[in-house]
Design an enzyme around this catalytic site. Structure first.
Site, PDB file in Angstrom:
ATOM      1  N   THR A 130       0.662  -1.180   0.038  1.00 43.24           N
ATOM      2  CA  THR A 130       0.111  -0.072   0.188  1.00 43.24           C
ATOM      3  C   THR A 130       0.822   1.299   0.043  1.00 43.24           C
ATOM      4  O   THR A 130       1.794   1.323   0.518  1.00 43.24           O
ATOM      5  CB  THR A 130      -0.873   0.092   1.195  1.00 43.24           C
ATOM      6  OG1 THR A 130      -1.597   1.352   1.317  1.00 43.24           O
ATOM      7  CG2 THR A 130      -0.160  -0.147   2.555  1.00 43.24           C
ATOM      8  N   ASP A 131       0.306   2.455  -0.533  1.00 35.99           N
ATOM      9  CA  ASP A 131       1.178   3.554  -0.313  1.00 35.99           C
ATOM     10  C   ASP A 131       1.090   4.220   1.056  1.00 35.99           C
ATOM     11  O   ASP A 131       1.803   5.153   1.235  1.00 35.99           O
ATOM     12  CB  ASP A 131       0.447   4.771  -1.480  1.00 35.99           C
ATOM     13  CG  ASP A 131      -0.993   5.125  -1.027  1.00 35.99           C
ATOM     14  OD1 ASP A 131      -1.690   4.515  -0.069  1.00 35.99           O
ATOM     15  OD2 ASP A 131      -1.728   5.942  -1.758  1.00 35.99           O
ATOM     16  N   GLU A 132       0.186   3.649   1.811  1.00 33.62           N
ATOM     17  CA  GLU A 132       0.050   4.005   3.437  1.00 33.62           C
ATOM     18  C   GLU A 132       1.504   3.823   3.936  1.00 33.62           C
ATOM     19  O   GLU A 132       1.820   4.376   5.015  1.00 33.62           O
ATOM     20  CB  GLU A 132      -0.962   3.503   4.216  1.00 33.62           C
ATOM     21  CG  GLU A 132      -2.276   3.578   3.444  1.00 33.62           C
ATOM     22  CD  GLU A 132      -3.557   3.131   4.366  1.00 33.62           C
ATOM     23  OE1 GLU A 132      -3.426   3.293   5.463  1.00 33.62           O
ATOM     24  OE2 GLU A 132      -4.600   2.815   3.746  1.00 33.62           O
ATOM     25  N   TYR A 155      -1.698  -0.598  11.080  1.00 32.82           N
ATOM     26  CA  TYR A 155      -1.633  -1.298   9.672  1.00 32.82           C
ATOM     27  C   TYR A 155      -0.809  -1.084   8.767  1.00 32.82           C
ATOM     28  O   TYR A 155       0.077  -2.061   8.244  1.00 32.82           O
ATOM     29  CB  TYR A 155      -3.000  -0.756   9.118  1.00 32.82           C
ATOM     30  CG  TYR A 155      -3.078  -1.061   7.670  1.00 32.82           C
ATOM     31  CD1 TYR A 155      -3.032  -2.629   6.952  1.00 32.82           C
ATOM     32  CD2 TYR A 155      -3.260  -0.167   6.727  1.00 32.82           C
ATOM     33  CE1 TYR A 155      -3.254  -2.702   5.764  1.00 32.82           C
ATOM     34  CE2 TYR A 155      -3.357  -0.457   5.335  1.00 32.82           C
ATOM     35  CZ  TYR A 155      -3.147  -1.827   4.739  1.00 32.82           C
ATOM     36  OH  TYR A 155      -2.907  -1.914   3.393  1.00 32.82           O
ATOM     37  N   LYS A 159       2.507  -3.263   7.226  1.00 25.95           N
ATOM     38  CA  LYS A 159       2.644  -3.666   5.943  1.00 25.95           C
ATOM     39  C   LYS A 159       4.242  -3.332   5.368  1.00 25.95           C
ATOM     40  O   LYS A 159       4.790  -3.690   4.515  1.00 25.95           O
ATOM     41  CB  LYS A 159       1.626  -2.829   4.798  1.00 25.95           C
ATOM     42  CG  LYS A 159       0.257  -3.337   5.042  1.00 25.95           C
ATOM     43  CD  LYS A 159       0.089  -4.726   4.355  1.00 25.95           C
ATOM     44  CE  LYS A 159       0.211  -4.784   2.829  1.00 25.95           C
ATOM     45  NZ  LYS A 159      -0.116  -6.016   2.238  1.00 25.95           N
TER      46      LYS A 159
HETATM   47  P1  NAD Z   1      -9.369  -7.457   2.224  1.00 27.40           P
HETATM   48  O1  NAD Z   1      -9.408  -7.287   3.789  1.00 27.40           O
HETATM   49  O2  NAD Z   1     -10.705  -7.397   1.538  1.00 27.40           O
HETATM   50  O3  NAD Z   1      -9.152  -9.026   1.936  1.00 27.40           O
HETATM   51  C1  NAD Z   1      -7.946  -9.709   2.640  1.00 27.40           C
HETATM   52  C2  NAD Z   1      -8.373 -11.170   2.529  1.00 27.40           C
HETATM   53  O4  NAD Z   1      -6.978 -11.937   3.230  1.00 27.40           O
HETATM   54  C3  NAD Z   1      -9.447 -11.887   2.808  1.00 27.40           C
HETATM   55  O5  NAD Z   1      -9.959 -12.767   2.134  1.00 27.40           O
HETATM   56  C4  NAD Z   1      -8.941 -12.571   4.178  1.00 27.40           C
HETATM   57  O6  NAD Z   1      -9.620 -13.691   4.428  1.00 27.40           O
HETATM   58  C5  NAD Z   1      -7.522 -12.964   4.002  1.00 27.40           C
HETATM   59  N1  NAD Z   1      -6.559 -13.150   5.025  1.00 27.40           N
HETATM   60  C6  NAD Z   1      -6.490 -12.372   5.930  1.00 27.40           C
HETATM   61  N2  NAD Z   1      -5.905 -13.066   6.831  1.00 27.40           N
HETATM   62  C7  NAD Z   1      -5.371 -14.199   6.476  1.00 27.40           C
HETATM   63  C8  NAD Z   1      -4.455 -15.199   6.851  1.00 27.40           C
HETATM   64  N3  NAD Z   1      -3.646 -15.123   8.046  1.00 27.40           N
HETATM   65  N4  NAD Z   1      -4.328 -16.351   6.075  1.00 27.40           N
HETATM   66  C9  NAD Z   1      -4.828 -16.407   4.734  1.00 27.40           C
HETATM   67  N5  NAD Z   1      -5.611 -15.497   4.378  1.00 27.40           N
HETATM   68  C10 NAD Z   1      -5.946 -14.299   5.004  1.00 27.40           C
HETATM   69  O7  NAD Z   1      -7.968  -6.807   1.758  1.00 27.40           O
HETATM   70  P2  NAD Z   1      -8.082  -5.866   0.279  1.00 27.40           P
HETATM   71  O8  NAD Z   1      -8.537  -4.549   0.385  1.00 27.40           O
HETATM   72  O9  NAD Z   1      -8.675  -6.919  -0.770  1.00 27.40           O
HETATM   73  O10 NAD Z   1      -6.447  -5.803   0.104  1.00 27.40           O
HETATM   74  C11 NAD Z   1      -5.722  -7.023  -0.430  1.00 27.40           C
HETATM   75  C12 NAD Z   1      -4.284  -6.527  -0.023  1.00 27.40           C
HETATM   76  O11 NAD Z   1      -3.914  -5.059  -0.991  1.00 27.40           O
HETATM   77  C13 NAD Z   1      -3.528  -6.253   1.149  1.00 27.40           C
HETATM   78  O12 NAD Z   1      -2.348  -6.729   1.284  1.00 27.40           O
HETATM   79  C14 NAD Z   1      -3.888  -4.614   1.336  1.00 27.40           C
HETATM   80  O13 NAD Z   1      -2.704  -4.420   2.410  1.00 27.40           O
HETATM   81  C15 NAD Z   1      -3.233  -4.223   0.081  1.00 27.40           C
HETATM   82  N6  NAD Z   1      -4.039  -3.070  -0.290  1.00 27.40           N
HETATM   83  C16 NAD Z   1      -5.163  -2.770  -0.172  1.00 27.40           C
HETATM   84  C17 NAD Z   1      -5.774  -1.358  -0.637  1.00 27.40           C
HETATM   85  C18 NAD Z   1      -7.014  -0.965  -0.526  1.00 27.40           C
HETATM   86  O14 NAD Z   1      -7.474   0.075  -0.770  1.00 27.40           O
HETATM   87  N7  NAD Z   1      -8.135  -1.945  -0.296  1.00 27.40           N
HETATM   88  C19 NAD Z   1      -4.669  -0.408  -1.133  1.00 27.40           C
HETATM   89  C20 NAD Z   1      -3.648  -0.791  -1.259  1.00 27.40           C
HETATM   90  C21 NAD Z   1      -2.965  -1.987  -0.845  1.00 27.40           C
END
Ligand code: NAD
Length: 346
Positions: A130-132, A155, A159
């Site tokens: 993430t950009d965070e 969080y 990350k």
């Molecule tokens: P989300 O919370 O919607 O989904 C996360 C998934 O990971 C879920 O299906 C959950 O069951 C699974 N998970 C969590 N803990 C687990 C574990 N211990 N073992 C196996 N599976 C596990 O998240 P998202 O928004 O889809 O984000 C996905 C990735 O992208 C993350 O790494 C997040 O940091 C990154 N990200 C998200 C955003 C955003 O805007 N949502 C932006 C930048 C980066």
């Protein structure tokens, strides 16, 4: 390619799974099915012979070794994470365990597998971040891949730690990694605790629409299907050991996002009064970063990628999706914490 996707039952992971299968890749979806997961997100591809699912927790190294040996992936796309900043304020322990220790397990399982397979040249470990991790910006400037890390929430700190591990596994062990840091995503299947679905669902329920602080925080909004497209490009064409920032080229203040959604709803589902009348300013999130903005030049110039939708187009599609998929979000509203104000402990 045969792609092992972690977190493929979540918001972004499921978009990657759907797009990869549609493009003819085989996918093994590895997900623990936490509160944030929903297998309906991948229902459109679940019957494909290209799709397999493994309920597995990345905190369990032995299970990961079994999954790698059973499926023998060509590449890994690691998205599984605890992802909600407000939950990280109330309970940081899960973020340390999954985002840091879980990524460590993934790296070690991938390394053992890669070595056992004779270090195949095409193997990639793609870490999605993430950009965070870069912290907060003032009114000007953008994050580049060289911006120093300065995470401000449990969080983003977890990350950031995982990003450092991935980099170290490349430098120390030669594991072939690529990394991406992207801005805020939005779109279909977004879990109903995140800002944009919260606004849509509170508006439809006739409830106060909560806006943290003055709503002046700026994010660079990226449509989730554009993000999935960028991720598949990076895993195929990204340079080894390199990180790529991914942004939507769509900076907007939270209050403007909220107002735009209200205006779209006024047109699509008119009520007795304008939805914006429901906006309610609430206490800000502790440590709330003011502004994030991505300089997307590296992914644009080196890989030729640009987002395909503007935030106005993406929001219109997203609002329509929530109007059309009430069964999906109603089922998730019963999950613990959803609809409640979280992360107010200072
Ligand atoms: P989300 O919370 O919607 O989904 C996360 C998934 O990971 C879920 O299906 C959950 O069951 C699974 N998970 C969590 N803990 C687990 C574990 N211990 N073992 C196996 N599976 C596990 O998240 P998202 O928004 O889809 O984000 C996905 C990735 O992208 C993350 O790494 C997040 O940091 C990154 N990200 C998200 C955003 C955003 O805007 N949502 C932006 C930048 C980066």
């Amino acid at each position: 390619m045969k792609i092992l996707v972690t977190g493929g039952a979540g918001f972004i992971g499921s978009a990657v799974v759907r797009l990869a299968v549609t493009r003819g890749h085989a996918v093994v979806n590895v997900d623990a099915l936490t509160y944030a997961a929903c297998l309906d997100n991948v229902a459109s591809v679940a019957d494909s012979p290209l799709y397999a699912f493994e309920q597995a927790d990345i905190r369990d190294r032995a299970v990961l070794d079994r999954v790698f040996a059973a499926h023998r992936p060509d590449v890994v796309m690691h998205l599984a994470a605890e992802s909600h900043v407000d939950r990280s304020i109330d309970g940081p322990g899960d973020f340390i365990e999954t985002n840091i220790n879980g990524t460590y397990n993934m790296l070690e399982a991938a390394r053992a597998y890669w070595v056992a397979e004779g270090k195949p040249a095409g193997f990639r470990f793609h870490h999605i971040s993430t950009d965070e991790v870069f912290g907060t910006l003032g009114d000007t400037g953008q994050f580049t891949e060289d911006t120093p890390y300065a995470p401000n929430s449990p969080y983003s700190a977890s990350k950031a730690a995982s990003d450092h591990l991935v980099r170290a596994w490349h430098e120390t062990y030669g594991l072939p990694v690529v990394m991406t840091n992207c801005s805020n995503n939005y779109g279909p299947f977004h879990f109903p605790e995140k800002l944009i679905p919260v606004v849509i669902l509170k508006a439809l329920a006739g409830a106060p629409i909560p806006v943290y602080g003055q709503g002046l925080n700026v994010r660079d909004w990226l449509y989730v299907e554009d993000h999935a497209d960028a991720l598949l490009l990076v895993v195929e064409k990204g340079k080894l050991g390199r990180s790529y920032n991914i942004g939507g080229e769509n900076e907007m203040r939270n209050i403007d996002i909220v107002q735009t959604i209200c205006t779209i709803l006024d047109e699509k589902r008119p009520g007795n009064q304008a939805y914006a009348e429901q906006i309610s300013y609430v206490t800000d999130r502790p440590g709330h970063d003011l502004r994030y903005a991505i300089d997307p030049s590296r992914i644009r110039d080196e890989l030729g990628w640009r987002p395909s939708v503007t935030v106005e187009e993406g929001l219109e599609k997203t609002v329509q999706w929530y109007l059309d998929n009430e069964d999906w979000w109603r089922a998730l509203q019963d999950r613990a914490g959803v609809g409640e104000r979280l992360g107010v402990k200072a």
